[in-house]
Enzyme design. Structure first.
Site, mmCIF file in Angstrom:
data_model
loop_
_atom_site.group_PDB
_atom_site.id
_atom_site.type_symbol
_atom_site.label_atom_id
_atom_site.label_comp_id
_atom_site.label_asym_id
_atom_site.label_seq_id
_atom_site.Cartn_x
_atom_site.Cartn_y
_atom_site.Cartn_z
ATOM 1 N N CYS A 70 0.802 -1.222 0.000
ATOM 2 C CA CYS A 70 0.000 0.000 0.000
ATOM 3 C C CYS A 70 0.835 1.271 0.000
ATOM 4 O O CYS A 70 0.357 2.309 -0.455
ATOM 5 C CB CYS A 70 -0.938 -0.008 1.196
ATOM 6 S SG CYS A 70 -2.192 -1.312 1.119
ATOM 7 N N GLU A 79 -2.938 -3.108 -5.335
ATOM 8 C CA GLU A 79 -4.192 -3.860 -5.165
ATOM 9 C C GLU A 79 -5.349 -3.136 -5.837
ATOM 10 O O GLU A 79 -6.464 -3.131 -5.320
ATOM 11 C CB GLU A 79 -4.512 -4.040 -3.677
ATOM 12 C CG GLU A 79 -3.695 -5.106 -3.004
ATOM 13 C CD GLU A 79 -4.067 -5.301 -1.532
ATOM 14 O OE1 GLU A 79 -3.765 -6.364 -0.993
ATOM 15 O OE2 GLU A 79 -4.653 -4.365 -0.937
#
Length: 656
Positions: A235, A373
């Site tokens: 992330c 993602e």
């Protein structure tokens, strides 16, 4: 005597024959026919700066906020006397703040600083520590500082003095030697003269560091025998907003001039906030490439696709939080420049920087990932121009795309849509992530058996078994033996489908026992030592026994995928000339198995390495590192058949 030996041998043979005759299972390994190649990248590691994985972890710097660039400039520091933060005529353009130490105003008063590092400074008896600082005099002439390591008992561990002269910034250094081991030491700096001094980039490294990285953690990684190394996330590649995304160009060049970046993990979990958690980029892309080379893994860098974290931003706000497709050129250029930094000749723009940093030869980068993602239409429309540009300039580079954060369509059609788009765009690999419980992992041993063999290959980029239950007793409490056993069973399915699955990396990699936000994690640490989890040993047993080709292993003509709690796979290692069989018994009873190697007349003696625990919730901790560890013994075959008993709740690796 010879008669007695013959008698014993006969008894042993009869016992083996009896055991074989009563075996509960008959596994057949086809040793005559080599199956699909197992990619050298099959098993590897994924690094993200979470749980103090970089600063305070793998990066060996012991001083927190060494350049005074945290938003609260003195966070991590205690000050006394006349101390002021300034930014006039700084030593480093991209790190402009420094501290000015001035006269305390009285003979019996003191001016100075102290820093406790990350959860204390762990020092080891007999270890030498390299102190350095950029400094200049700031009033009246030459100055002198005293640098000390101070134990948790407030006793001085080591002292050195440094004379500072001249009004230009210069680097000064000293060596401190620890006379005792202390997990909670601190560093203290005194101004010893009425003349003042400016200080910047105050640093302390243990001398046993490897290129600035903690030697013990580097050793833990090397011992995994990883084939692929994905970095820097995760992330943090995306950032909560694009301003705080990971930008690789900020992480190269002199470490003193790499700008500070926010770490999204300092605030993501409100119940475990660490406001002092930032990225100094001391561990940057050059160090990542060096580390990959050292541990024998192919580097897999991930770059931003122009989307900020979709978990933290609403898709309906795309126009204000993400980069428009038409404005992606700088992001695409960053990806192209990264490939040049890794592979370009020493006289190219970015290859020259790599050479100046100490590595004239290319790193031979083969893969690059675009995005982390991401999901929905926002991602493929941004990935497409990256693919076109990378393939036009670097056609041999394989590009990794993503199918989103979920391994299935339970939260909508995101997963199927992601794969559909990756096939349309002809991505080389698709990154799948799954953090699920024991039941999911056991049900997905056959996950890839029926995947289409047309189109992209699979990269299991982030996965870990998250066991249900109460795990609060210890930080490592979620790294149970049960979780590792389920992962071992699941990985037989990865191995069996090596024609499709080309990469797999457990996640996350590191966690500090006093600074974690996410569990489970592969390797835990404090400031003095590390602990390898049961999950680590599963990854190690696969990584060290990956083989080069899959072998068919069946029972009754079918793969062994959970029948009676058994999962199994087999490979051949052409380089070592070895047959390797992996068997996982997740059941509650011991299982006796005949392993018959079709195509071999006589199987030589071999070894079996087992991972077993008496209790499913057993864990390894900093204080008890060896509760669950592999153990190796020899095994003997009878002709081309080996009869084995695999204890309940055991992962066993047989090698001949």
């Amino acid at each position: 005597m010879m008669k007695q030996i013959r008698t014993l041998t006969l008894v042993a043979a009869m016992a083996l024959a009896s055991l074989a005759a009563n075996a509960q299972h008959q596994f057949t390994i086809n040793a005559k026919k080599m199956g699909a190649p197992v990619q050298p990248t099959m098993y590897g590691i994924f690094f993200e700066d979470i749980n103090f994985g970089a600063d305070g972890g793998l990066y060996a710097e012991m001083v927190q906020n060494r350049s005074f660039e945290f938003p609260q400039r003195l966070m991590g520091w205690n000050t006394f006397g006349n101390v002021e933060v300034k930014d006039q005529n700084p030593a480093f353009e991209r790190n402009p703040h420094y501290v000015a130490l001035g006269d305390s105003g009285h003979l019996e008063k003191r001016t100075g600083l102290e820093n406790r590092g990350f959860f204390g400074m762990g020092v080891k008896k007999g270890m030498k520590y390299d102190f350095s600082v950029y400094a200049r005099e700031n009033s009246g002439g030459p100055a002198r500082i005293r640098v000390e390591l101070v134990g948790s008992d407030n006793q001085i561990v080591s002292t050195q003095r440094i004379n500072i002269s001249g009004k230009q910034w210069k680097k000064y250094s000293a060596t401190l030697s620890a006379k005792q081991t202390d997990a909670k030491a601190l560093m203290r700096i005194f101004l010893e003269t009425a003349n003042g001094a400016d200080l910047d980039h105050v640093s302390l490294f243990p001398q046993d560091n490897w290129h600035g990285l903690r030697a013990d953690l580097v050793n833990d990684l090397k011992d995994l025998n990883p084939g692929i190394f994905r970095f820097p996330g995760g992330c943090i590649v995306e950032g909560t907003d694009l301003a705080t995304r990971y930008q690789w160009k900020n992480s190269v060049g002199p470490a003193e001039n790499r700008p500070l970046n926010e770490n999204r993990w300092n605030y993501t979990f409100a119940h475990r906030m660490y406001p002092n958690y930032f990225q100094t980029y001391g561990l940057g892309f050059y160090e990542f490439f060096l580390l990959a080379e050292h541990i024998g893994a192919e580097p897999l860098p991930i770059v931003s696709c122009g989307l900020a974290c979709q978990f933290q931003n609403r898709d309906e706000d795309a126009a204000t939080v993400h980069v428009a497709v038409k404005d992606l050129e700088p992001y695409i250029q960053d990806a192209l420049d990264l490939i040049e930094f890794a592979n370009g000749p020493a006289d190219s723009k970015w290859g020259k920087l790599r050479a100046e940093m100490g590595h004239p030869e290319p790193f031979n980068l083969k893969f690059i990932g675009v995005g982390n993602e991401q999901w929905g239409p926002l991602y493929p429309e941004r990935l497409e121009p990256f693919l076109k540009a990378i393939r036009a300039k670097y056609p041999k580079i394989k590009v990794v795309g993503t199918s989103g954060p979920s391994p299935d369509d339970n939260d909508g059609k995101q997963f199927s849509y992601g794969w559909e788009q990756m096939r349309r765009l002809k991505a080389d690999l698709v990154d799948e992530h799954y953090y699920r419980d024991q039941q999911w992992f056991m049900q997905n041993v056959t996950r890839y058996d029926n995947y289409s063999r047309k189109g992209p290959k699979v990269f299991a980029g982030e996965y870990a078994c998250h066991t249900k239950g109460d795990h609060q007793a210890t930080p490592t409490g979620m790294n149970t033996f049960e979780a590792s056993l389920c992962e071992a069973a699941f990985m037989t399915g990865l191995e069996r489908n090596a024609d499709l699955v080309h990469m797999a990396t457990y996640a996350p990699l590191f966690s500090h026992v006093e600074g974690w936000q996410w569990r489970p994690d592969l390797i835990w640490m404090d400031n003095l030592s590390t602990v390898r989890t049961p999950n680590y040993y599963v990854q190690q047993l696969y990584g060290q026994n990956a083989g080069t080709n899959v072998l068919s292993l069946t029972e009754g003509g079918k793969p062994v995928t959970g029948q009676d709690g058994l999962c199994a796979s087999a490979v051949y290692d052409k380089d070592a000339g070895k047959y390797i069989v992996k068997i996982v018994n997740t059941g509650n009873a011991d299982q006796t198995i005949n392993l018959t190697f079709k195509g071999i007349k006589t199987l030589p003696a071999g070894t079996v390495t087992t991972l077993h625990a008496d209790r499913l919730n057993d864990v390894n901790t900093i204080d008890k590192k060896n509760t669950v560890v592999p153990r190796t013994a020899t095994v003997e075959a009878n002709g081309n058949t080996l009869t084995v008993t695999v204890p309940a709740k055991t992962f066993a690796v047989y090698k001949f």
